[in-house]
Design an enzyme around this catalytic site. Structure first.
Site, PDB file in Angstrom:
ATOM      1  N   GLY A  13      12.084   7.548 -11.259  1.00 23.35           N
ATOM      2  CA  GLY A  13      12.914   6.393 -10.925  1.00 23.35           C
ATOM      3  C   GLY A  13      12.439   5.657  -9.688  1.00 23.35           C
ATOM      4  O   GLY A  13      12.583   4.437  -9.572  1.00 23.35           O
ATOM      5  N   ASN A  14      11.843   6.393  -8.753  1.00 26.26           N
ATOM      6  CA  ASN A  14      11.359   5.756  -7.525  1.00 26.26           C
ATOM      7  C   ASN A  14      10.187   4.819  -7.785  1.00 26.26           C
ATOM      8  O   ASN A  14       9.900   3.935  -6.990  1.00 26.26           O
ATOM      9  CB  ASN A  14      10.959   6.816  -6.489  1.00 26.26           C
ATOM     10  CG  ASN A  14      12.171   7.517  -5.897  1.00 26.26           C
ATOM     11  OD1 ASN A  14      13.113   6.867  -5.475  1.00 26.26           O
ATOM     12  ND2 ASN A  14      12.168   8.830  -5.899  1.00 26.26           N
ATOM     13  N   LYS A 129      23.638  17.214  -5.832  1.00 24.73           N
ATOM     14  CA  LYS A 129      22.941  15.925  -5.923  1.00 24.73           C
ATOM     15  C   LYS A 129      23.725  14.842  -5.189  1.00 24.73           C
ATOM     16  O   LYS A 129      24.799  14.441  -5.626  1.00 24.73           O
ATOM     17  CB  LYS A 129      22.770  15.513  -7.390  1.00 24.73           C
ATOM     18  CG  LYS A 129      21.722  16.306  -8.137  1.00 24.73           C
ATOM     19  CD  LYS A 129      20.340  15.733  -7.916  1.00 24.73           C
ATOM     20  CE  LYS A 129      19.328  16.396  -8.840  1.00 24.73           C
ATOM     21  NZ  LYS A 129      17.985  15.867  -8.661  1.00 24.73           N
ATOM     22  N   LYS A 213      15.740  14.502 -14.590  1.00 21.81           N
ATOM     23  CA  LYS A 213      15.034  13.790 -15.666  1.00 21.81           C
ATOM     24  C   LYS A 213      13.831  14.574 -16.198  1.00 21.81           C
ATOM     25  O   LYS A 213      13.456  14.420 -17.355  1.00 21.81           O
ATOM     26  CB  LYS A 213      14.622  12.381 -15.206  1.00 21.81           C
ATOM     27  CG  LYS A 213      13.475  12.300 -14.220  1.00 21.81           C
ATOM     28  CD  LYS A 213      12.170  11.909 -14.899  1.00 21.81           C
ATOM     29  CE  LYS A 213      11.068  11.661 -13.904  1.00 21.81           C
ATOM     30  NZ  LYS A 213      10.786  12.655 -12.905  1.00 21.81           N
ATOM     31  N   LYS A 275       9.549  19.591 -11.408  1.00 25.27           N
ATOM     32  CA  LYS A 275       8.455  19.134 -12.274  1.00 25.27           C
ATOM     33  C   LYS A 275       7.675  20.328 -12.821  1.00 25.27           C
ATOM     34  O   LYS A 275       7.373  20.394 -14.026  1.00 25.27           O
ATOM     35  CB  LYS A 275       7.539  18.189 -11.493  1.00 25.27           C
ATOM     36  CG  LYS A 275       8.178  16.849 -11.163  1.00 25.27           C
ATOM     37  CD  LYS A 275       7.297  15.992 -10.291  1.00 25.27           C
ATOM     38  CE  LYS A 275       7.872  14.602 -10.118  1.00 25.27           C
ATOM     39  NZ  LYS A 275       9.258  14.561  -9.648  1.00 25.27           N
TER      40      LYS A 275
END
Length: 314
Positions: A13-14, A129, A213, A275
Site C-alpha cells: 500500500g505504501n 494494528k 495483505k 512477508k
C-alpha cells in the site's frame, strides 16, 4: 499465447502514495512491471495493501462525522471496502492503459473482496494494528468509554485506535475471482488484505480488523492453485543481519532456513517478517509452489531467476 505461470503479485500500500493525486501518478509506473509479466505470457492476479489509504479514508470520515451534524461515522469494514474500490479504480485503469499501449486486449477488473476470518481468532484478544488519527489522552479515554475502542500510545505522538490482525481462512468471492482468471482476465482482489468478515449462518458480518495483505495474498494464491506468489517490497532481496556489518542478502531459502532465521529474529515484525512468513506458508502448501520476495521493478527478472529471494519447500 501459451500461459507460463499463474502468478499472484502482492503490492504494498505504501507504493501507492498518500493522496489520490499521488496515487494516480504512481500507478502508471506500477502498471509497467505488472504488464511486463502479462506480456511474457503469465496469468497475473494482483493483490495490494491499503495502509495509508484506509487510514486516510477513516480519518476523513471520522472528521466529517465530528464536524458535520447528522453525518454518520463510517464503520471500519466499510472504509476498507471504499479503499478497495478507490485503489482498484486507479490500478485497473493504469494496467488497462499500459496493455492497450502495447496493443494487448486483456480485460482488467477489480473484485471487492471479503476475506473470512475466525471470530475466535486469538488476535481479537490482542489488537495491535494502529489505524486513523492521533488523539490526546483525554480524547482517547473518551473513545474507550463511548465507543469501546482499544487505544494505545504511539511513539510519543499521541494515542491511536488499534484493531486486531486475524489470519485469513477463506475468500468469499473465490469462485468469482477464479472464473475471471480462467477467462483470461487480470483480476485485482483481496485489496488491503480483504474486508474482514466472519460467518454467522448465511450472513457475512464485517468486523473492525486489518488482515495482513501478504497472508491474504498467500491465501488467494493457494485457493487459485498459483505457481508463484510474488511479494513486492522496497528491497531487491531479503537480508539477514540487515543494516549490520555482517549483513547478508539471500537469493534462496528453504523451509528449514526460513524457520531458523525467523526464530533468530532476523526479520522485523510488521515489515519483513509477515512477508517471509506468508511466502513460506504458500511455498510449503503444495510441492512445486514458489514464493519470491523482491522489488516491483525486479519482478520479471525475479521470475526469470536473475534476482530476488526465492522461498521454496526444500
Amino acid at each position: 499465447m501459451k500461459m507460463k505461470d499463474k502468478i499472484v503479485v502482492a503490492l504494498g500500500g505504501n507504493a501507492l502514495g498518500n493522496s489520490p493525486e499521488e496515487q494516480l501518478k504512481l500507478v502508471k509506473g506500477t502498471a509497467k512491471p505488472i504488464v511486463d509479466l502479462i506480456e511474457a505470457g503469465h496469468e497475473v492476479i494482483l493483490a495490494h495493501g491499503n495502509g495509508p489509504q484506509v487510514g486516510m479514508i477513516n480519518l476523513a470520515m471520522s472528521t466529517a462525522a465530528n464536524s458535520a451534524a447528522g453525518t454518520p461515522e463510517m464503520p471500519f469494514p466499510e472504509c476498507g471496502a471504499m479503499s478497495q474500490g478507490y485503489i482498484g479504480y486507479h490500478l485497473q485503469n493504469a494496467i488497462r492503459e499500459e496493455l492497450l499501449n502495447r496493443n494487448m486486449q486483456v480485460p482488467v477488473a477489480t473484485v471487492v473482496t471479503q476475506v473470512i476470518v475466525d471470530r475466535n481468532d486469538p488476535a481479537f484478544q490482542n489488537p495491535t494494528k494502529p489505524i486513523g488519527a492521533f488523539y490526546s489522552k483525554e480524547e482517547a479515554d473518551r473513545l474507550v468509554s463511548e465507543k469501546g475502542y482499544s487505544m494505545v500510545e504511539d511513539a510519543g505522538r499521541g494515542y491511536r485506535r488499534v484493531v486486531a490482525s486475524p489470519k485469513p481462512i477463506d475468500v468469499a468471492e473465490k469462485e468469482t475471482v477464479s472464473a475471471l482468471v480462467e477467462k483470461g482476465h487480470v483480476v485485482i482482489t483481496v485489496g488491503g488484505g480483504g474486508i474482514p468478515v466472519y460467518q454467522d449462518g448465511n450472513s457475512l458480518v464485517g468486523i473492525p480488523a486489518v488482515i495482513d495483505k501478504d497472508f491474504a495474498s498467500a491465501k488467494i494464491a493457494e485457493i487459485l492453485d498459483a505457481d508463484y506468489l510474488i511479494i513486492l517490497t522496497a528491497v531487491e532481496k531479503v537480508a539477514i543481519n540487515f543494516g549490520k556489518p555482517d549483513e547478508k542478502w539471500l537469493s534462496k531459502i528453504n523451509q528449514k532456513e526460513a524457520e531458523t532465521y525467523i526464530s533468530e529474529g532476523h526479520f522485523a515484525p510488521g515489515s519483513m517478517l509477515p512477508k517471509v512468513e506468508a511466502a513460506l506458508k504458500f511455498a510449503t502448501s503444495k510441492p512445486g509452489r514458489k514464493a519470491l520476495i523482491t522489488s516491483l521493478e525486479k519482478a520479471k527478472e525475479g521470475i526469470e531467476g536473475k534476482t530476488g529471494t526465492l522461498v521454496m519447500l526444500d
